[in-house]
Design an enzyme around this catalytic site. Structure first.
Site, PDB file in Angstrom:
ATOM      1  N   SER A  68       0.789  -1.230   0.000  1.00 38.83           N
ATOM      2  CA  SER A  68       0.000   0.000   0.000  1.00 38.83           C
ATOM      3  C   SER A  68       0.822   1.282   0.000  1.00 38.83           C
ATOM      4  O   SER A  68       0.250   2.377  -0.109  1.00 38.83           O
ATOM      5  CB  SER A  68      -0.959   0.011   1.197  1.00 38.83           C
ATOM      6  OG  SER A  68      -2.066  -0.828   0.944  1.00 38.83           O
ATOM      7  N   LYS A 115       0.183   3.703  -2.773  1.00 37.04           N
ATOM      8  CA  LYS A 115      -0.789   4.797  -2.720  1.00 37.04           C
ATOM      9  C   LYS A 115      -0.102   6.172  -2.705  1.00 37.04           C
ATOM     10  O   LYS A 115      -0.688   7.166  -3.145  1.00 37.04           O
ATOM     11  CB  LYS A 115      -1.684   4.647  -1.494  1.00 37.04           C
ATOM     12  CG  LYS A 115      -2.621   3.439  -1.545  1.00 37.04           C
ATOM     13  CD  LYS A 115      -3.471   3.341  -0.290  1.00 37.04           C
ATOM     14  CE  LYS A 115      -4.485   2.207  -0.370  1.00 37.04           C
ATOM     15  NZ  LYS A 115      -3.888   0.871  -0.346  1.00 37.04           N
ATOM     16  N   SER A 174      -5.321   3.849   4.618  1.00 41.59           N
ATOM     17  CA  SER A 174      -4.980   2.983   3.491  1.00 41.59           C
ATOM     18  C   SER A 174      -6.234   2.487   2.761  1.00 41.59           C
ATOM     19  O   SER A 174      -6.431   1.284   2.571  1.00 41.59           O
ATOM     20  CB  SER A 174      -4.136   1.791   3.952  1.00 41.59           C
ATOM     21  OG  SER A 174      -3.393   1.263   2.870  1.00 41.59           O
TER      22      SER A 174
END
Length: 445
Positions: free
Chosen positions: A93, A96, A276
């Site tokens: 993640s 991102k 997240s």
């Protein structure tokens, strides 16, 4: 007297010898002074001092499995610590952060996705046209969904009813048509584990969707359906009071009856990073690709995001982007790119300060405030680590900014990849805390 004569001779020589590398002009006696040999001089020379603070014990922690890590001085950009930093690997993640940086470059912080309703081609019909806003809510206005500042279907329905009633030539409203053609291709990325849908972490990605297709709009983690377009359409049909729901494209040039807009990109980024959120990240990735002109499916994200990342003046060699959220094992990001990007994020270059403002803070906010993060010996860094967390079945990651104990801001990225367990998070936190203790004295040995 000897000293004075010698000094005069040196002075005279200095006056007649040209700068290094420049041939002397002929003298009045017809002789030519010898050409001086240039001595290489580095531009803006810097001297790297000896650093003695070692993190070798923390870096050797077996729970990190196939560990990659890199640390830089955020003020000078100097590389302090490197273990496989140039190797592109799955970043989970932490991806991102890159999706957010690309969205800020291509869309800008004030961009909003728009959902519209237009007149249909048949009498008594209207078309709900998805514009890629996956945060649009079916909850009544005033009720809070899992996202902040979102648009609501009931507001859009009121606009449509008012516009429809204002034209006496309109027949009764009977049919709702759903147009989700703004996104193309499969709704599910082939490399994603399907359990993420049932576990409540990832929806199918469609241009027309409500509440990230959650069963419970108020919960961040909630199971998702197989038909997000159908769920959104039924919710809007209920608001309009019609029972006939169809699917198809909006007529070209059709009159608009109403519209609502998503939160700004800046707001979406901060909401995506702090906990997240996969849904928002995929929304941003797809909108970035569409605005960049690379396409509207999953495959179009790579070209758009990599080009946008290159605009920050950092080498993008080896980067591959399979999705916007980082859930895919096919993503490949070298830690070296992250540590350099975070130098710019820490300096709030351009609009990148938006990313810093959304980062979880160790022991304080978001995914770094959970009970299993920065505890025990790692708690010394509470409040001083601003970073994005990452987790997939094959790895844990963490990358961001450390305000170290000696006052030096550091940027860092740590990957723990391969056969890892949940305790990899503890090992990552301990290594990060060791970076915090060392500050600018961090040794690469």
């Amino acid at each position: 007297m000897f000293a004075l004569l010698a000094g005069g001779a040196i002075a005279a020589g200095a006056a007649t010898v040209p700068p290094p590398g420049v041939a002397a002009a002929a003298s009045t006696t017809g002789t030519t002074a010898p050409t001086a040999t240039a001595r290489p001089v580095a531009a803006n020379p810097t001297v790297s001092r000896l650093r003695t603070c070692s993190v070798s014990a923390q870096a050797a922690d077996g729970r990190l499995a196939q560990m990659q890590a890199q640390v830089r001085n955020a003020t000078t950009g100097e590389l302090l610590f490197d273990r496989g930093g140039s190797t592109p690997s799955r970043a989970a993640s932490v991806m991102k952060v890159l999706t957010s940086a690309a969205a800020l470059d291509v869309l800008g912080p004030d961009y909003r996705a728009t959902t519209t309703v237009v007149k249909g081609s048949s009498p008594g019909s209207v078309v709900l046209v998805g514009g890629g806003d996956l945060t649009l809510s079916r909850l009544p206005g005033g009720q809070h969904s899992t996202y902040d500042g979102v648009a609501h279907l009931d507001d859009l329905a009121r606009q449509v009813k008012a516009a429809w009633s204002a034209d006496p030539s309109n027949p009764p409203l009977t049919t709702l048509v759903l147009d989700s053609s703004f996104f193309s291709g499969p709704e599910w990325q082939p490399s994603w584990n399907t359990k993420e849908q049932g576990d409540g972490y990832m929806p199918h990605i469609a241009a027309l969707e409500v509440d990230g297709d959650r069963d419970n709009p108020a919960r961040a983690t909630s199971p998702r359906s197989d038909d997000p377009v159908g769920r959104a359409g039924q919710a809007f049909a209920d608001e309009l009071g019609v029972s006939d729901v169809q699917r198809g494209p909006a007529p070209a040039g059709a009159a608009q009856l109403g519209f609502v807009q998503s939160p700004t990109v800046a707001s979406l980024i901060q909401q995506a990073l702090i906990v997240s959120d996969n849904t928002i990240a995929e929304m941003l990735g797809r909108l970035t690709a569409i605005k960049a002109g690379t396409g509207s499916d999953f495959g179009s994200i790579n070209a758009a995001v990599v080009a946008a990342l290159g605009s920050y003046g950092i080498d993008t060699t080896g980067i591959h982007v399979a999705d916007g959220s980082g859930l895919s094992d096919d993503n490949a990001i070298p830690p070296n790119y992250l540590t350099q990007l975070f130098v710019k994020i820490n300096a709030r270059t351009g609009d990148l300060g938006v990313i810093f403002d959304g980062l979880p803070i160790a022991g304080k906010t978001g995914s770094l405030s959970y009970s299993d993060r920065f505890t025990g010996d790692a708690a010394v860094a509470d409040g001083s680590v601003f970073a994005k967390t990452g987790w997939i079945d094959t790895g844990y990651t963490l990358s961001g900014v450390i305000h170290s104990s000696d006052g030096t801001p550091l940027t860092f990225a740590v990957y723990a990849l391969g056969d890892v367990g949940d305790d990899a998070k503890t090992a990552i936190d301990l290594l990060t805390a060791a970076f915090y203790r060392c500050g600018d004295d961090l040794s690469n040995n």
